[in-house]
Write a protein that holds these residues in place. Structure first.
Motif, PDB file in Angstrom:
ATOM      1  N   GLU A  81       0.832  -1.209   0.000  1.00 45.15           N
ATOM      2  CA  GLU A  81       0.000   0.000   0.000  1.00 45.15           C
ATOM      3  C   GLU A  81       0.862   1.253   0.000  1.00 45.15           C
ATOM      4  O   GLU A  81       0.544   2.246  -0.657  1.00 45.15           O
ATOM      5  CB  GLU A  81      -0.931  -0.006   1.225  1.00 45.15           C
ATOM      6  N   ILE A  82       1.973   1.208   0.721  1.00 46.35           N
ATOM      7  CA  ILE A  82       2.901   2.345   0.738  1.00 46.35           C
ATOM      8  C   ILE A  82       3.493   2.562  -0.652  1.00 46.35           C
ATOM      9  O   ILE A  82       3.611   3.695  -1.122  1.00 46.35           O
ATOM     10  CB  ILE A  82       4.010   2.119   1.780  1.00 46.35           C
ATOM     11  N   TYR A  83       3.838   1.482  -1.332  1.00 47.40           N
ATOM     12  CA  TYR A  83       4.401   1.593  -2.675  1.00 47.40           C
ATOM     13  C   TYR A  83       3.362   2.000  -3.722  1.00 47.40           C
ATOM     14  O   TYR A  83       3.722   2.345  -4.847  1.00 47.40           O
ATOM     15  CB  TYR A  83       5.080   0.284  -3.082  1.00 47.40           C
ATOM     16  N   GLU A  84       2.086   1.974  -3.360  1.00 41.53           N
ATOM     17  CA  GLU A  84       1.028   2.420  -4.263  1.00 41.53           C
ATOM     18  C   GLU A  84       0.854   3.942  -4.237  1.00 41.53           C
ATOM     19  O   GLU A  84       0.208   4.507  -5.110  1.00 41.53           O
ATOM     20  CB  GLU A  84      -0.309   1.761  -3.887  1.00 41.53           C
ATOM     21  N   LEU A  85       1.417   4.600  -3.239  1.00 45.36           N
ATOM     22  CA  LEU A  85       1.225   6.033  -3.070  1.00 45.36           C
ATOM     23  C   LEU A  85       2.002   6.817  -4.125  1.00 45.36           C
ATOM     24  O   LEU A  85       2.914   6.294  -4.768  1.00 45.36           O
ATOM     25  CB  LEU A  85       1.687   6.455  -1.672  1.00 45.36           C
ATOM     26  N   ASP A  86       1.636   8.089  -4.280  1.00 43.14           N
ATOM     27  CA  ASP A  86       2.440   8.928  -5.170  1.00 43.14           C
ATOM     28  C   ASP A  86       3.817   9.114  -4.544  1.00 43.14           C
ATOM     29  O   ASP A  86       4.013   8.893  -3.344  1.00 43.14           O
ATOM     30  CB  ASP A  86       1.761  10.278  -5.436  1.00 43.14           C
ATOM     31  N   LEU A  87       4.790   9.514  -5.359  1.00 43.89           N
ATOM     32  CA  LEU A  87       6.186   9.520  -4.921  1.00 43.89           C
ATOM     33  C   LEU A  87       6.404  10.395  -3.698  1.00 43.89           C
ATOM     34  O   LEU A  87       7.155  10.026  -2.784  1.00 43.89           O
ATOM     35  CB  LEU A  87       7.092   9.991  -6.068  1.00 43.89           C
ATOM     36  N   ASN A  88       5.740  11.553  -3.643  1.00 43.49           N
ATOM     37  CA  ASN A  88       5.939  12.457  -2.511  1.00 43.49           C
ATOM     38  C   ASN A  88       5.481  11.816  -1.200  1.00 43.49           C
ATOM     39  O   ASN A  88       6.209  11.823  -0.201  1.00 43.49           O
ATOM     40  CB  ASN A  88       5.182  13.759  -2.753  1.00 43.49           C
ATOM     41  N   LYS A  89       4.276  11.221  -1.206  1.00 40.47           N
ATOM     42  CA  LYS A  89       3.775  10.578   0.004  1.00 40.47           C
ATOM     43  C   LYS A  89       4.579   9.342   0.353  1.00 40.47           C
ATOM     44  O   LYS A  89       4.821   9.037   1.524  1.00 40.47           O
ATOM     45  CB  LYS A  89       2.296  10.221  -0.164  1.00 40.47           C
ATOM     46  N   PHE A  90       5.015   8.608  -0.676  1.00 37.57           N
ATOM     47  CA  PHE A  90       5.866   7.443  -0.450  1.00 37.57           C
ATOM     48  C   PHE A  90       7.138   7.846   0.287  1.00 37.57           C
ATOM     49  O   PHE A  90       7.528   7.218   1.274  1.00 37.57           O
ATOM     50  CB  PHE A  90       6.212   6.786  -1.788  1.00 37.57           C
ATOM     51  N   GLN A  92       7.648  10.525   2.087  1.00 35.62           N
ATOM     52  CA  GLN A  92       7.326  11.010   3.431  1.00 35.62           C
ATOM     53  C   GLN A  92       7.129   9.847   4.400  1.00 35.62           C
ATOM     54  O   GLN A  92       7.686   9.838   5.502  1.00 35.62           O
ATOM     55  CB  GLN A  92       6.068  11.877   3.381  1.00 35.62           C
ATOM     56  N   ILE A  93       6.342   8.875   3.998  1.00 34.09           N
ATOM     57  CA  ILE A  93       6.034   7.756   4.890  1.00 34.09           C
ATOM     58  C   ILE A  93       7.268   6.891   5.120  1.00 34.09           C
ATOM     59  O   ILE A  93       7.527   6.448   6.244  1.00 34.09           O
ATOM     60  CB  ILE A  93       4.855   6.933   4.326  1.00 34.09           C
ATOM     61  N   ARG A  94       8.040   6.660   4.066  1.00 29.60           N
ATOM     62  CA  ARG A  94       9.283   5.896   4.215  1.00 29.60           C
ATOM     63  C   ARG A  94      10.207   6.562   5.228  1.00 29.60           C
ATOM     64  O   ARG A  94      10.798   5.897   6.086  1.00 29.60           O
ATOM     65  CB  ARG A  94       9.955   5.809   2.841  1.00 29.60           C
ATOM     66  N   GLY A  95      10.306   7.888   5.154  1.00 28.57           N
ATOM     67  CA  GLY A  95      11.134   8.623   6.104  1.00 28.57           C
ATOM     68  C   GLY A  95      10.557   8.631   7.506  1.00 28.57           C
ATOM     69  O   GLY A  95      11.290   8.513   8.494  1.00 28.57           O
TER      70      GLY A  95
END
Length: 237
Positions: A81-90, A92-95
């Motif tokens: 689900e995290i990898y489905e997000l747009d790059l900016n949100k991805f 942010q969440i990864r960080g």
């Protein structure tokens, strides 16, 4: 006179971040494998989606991790689900996952105790901002009011901040400013209070070339890196 330290931020409460961190709390070694995924696939490329999903399942099904099938399904679903997000949100969440885990398990130095942790704090002494900058560090772990023992800056990919071979002058201004701020903080506290620890936390499995550049070429010999295994298992000495 003791330092005045005030947090300016709270840790992330995003649902996907909290769900991942809850799994880490229940089984800390999971974080090493999540970090392997985030370190291997730093972007959520649509072209690589099938490959990424296969890798996620392969990592989580590792016999060394030895997770039950239900937890594998849950973790796999959250990470995909995290990898489905747009790059900016991805990004942010990864960080934010990295930040929340460091907050949970820090300080990262083996044997150091934690009394207070400040999040993106302003550090002041005698009415002056320590570091002489509006730049902040993600965490300050405090043992006593006169001795902030550890500063930790989280960078999902340390190579984006401190490349393997770039000279300091060619690094991005924002990255140079972060290093200069930490250097100023280190020198001030060493002279007036105690010698703090300075770390960059990252997902990178192998960061030796970047560390050699920071310490050997840039000259910041007292700054160090920690990765997921060192954060969770307290191996860093």
């Amino acid at each position: 006179m003791s330092l005045v330290i005030n947090s300016t931020k709270n840790i992330s409460q995003r649902q996907l971040v909290v769900e991942i961190v809850d799994k880490v709390k229940a089984n800390p070694k999971v974080f090493k494998y999540i970090a392997r995924i985030f370190s291997t696939y730093k972007k959520n490329s649509e072209k690589l989606k099938t490959e990424i999903y296969q890798y996620i399942d392969k990592v989580l099904e590792s016999p060394r991790l030895n997770l039950d099938s239900e937890l594998i399904i849950q973790l796999s679903g959250i990470i995909k689900e995290i990898y489905e997000l747009d790059l900016n949100k991805f990004n942010q969440i990864r960080g934010e996952i990295l930040e929340n885990v460091v907050y949970l398990y820090g300080p990262v130095s083996y044997g150091l105790k934690r009394n207070i942790v400040y999040i993106e704090p302003v550090v002041e002494d005698k009415g002056m901002i320590v570091g002489e900058s509006d730049v902040k560090c993600d965490f300050v772990f405090l043992y006593s009011k006169s001795c902030p023992i550890e500063f930790v800056e989280c960078k999902a990919d340390i190579g984006n901040v401190i490349p393997k071979d770039y000279p300091f002058e060619k690094a991005k201004p924002s990255h140079r400013n972060k290093v200069i701020y930490l250097d100023n903080v280190y020198k001030y506290l060493k002279e007036n209070y105690c010698v703090p620890k300075i770390y960059f936390a990252c997902y990178n499995l192998n960061y030796q070339r970047e560390l050699n550049n920071l310490q050997g070429n840039w000259g910041y010999t007292y700054m160090n890196f920690v990765n997921a295994e060192e954060i969770i298992e307290g191996k860093y000495t």
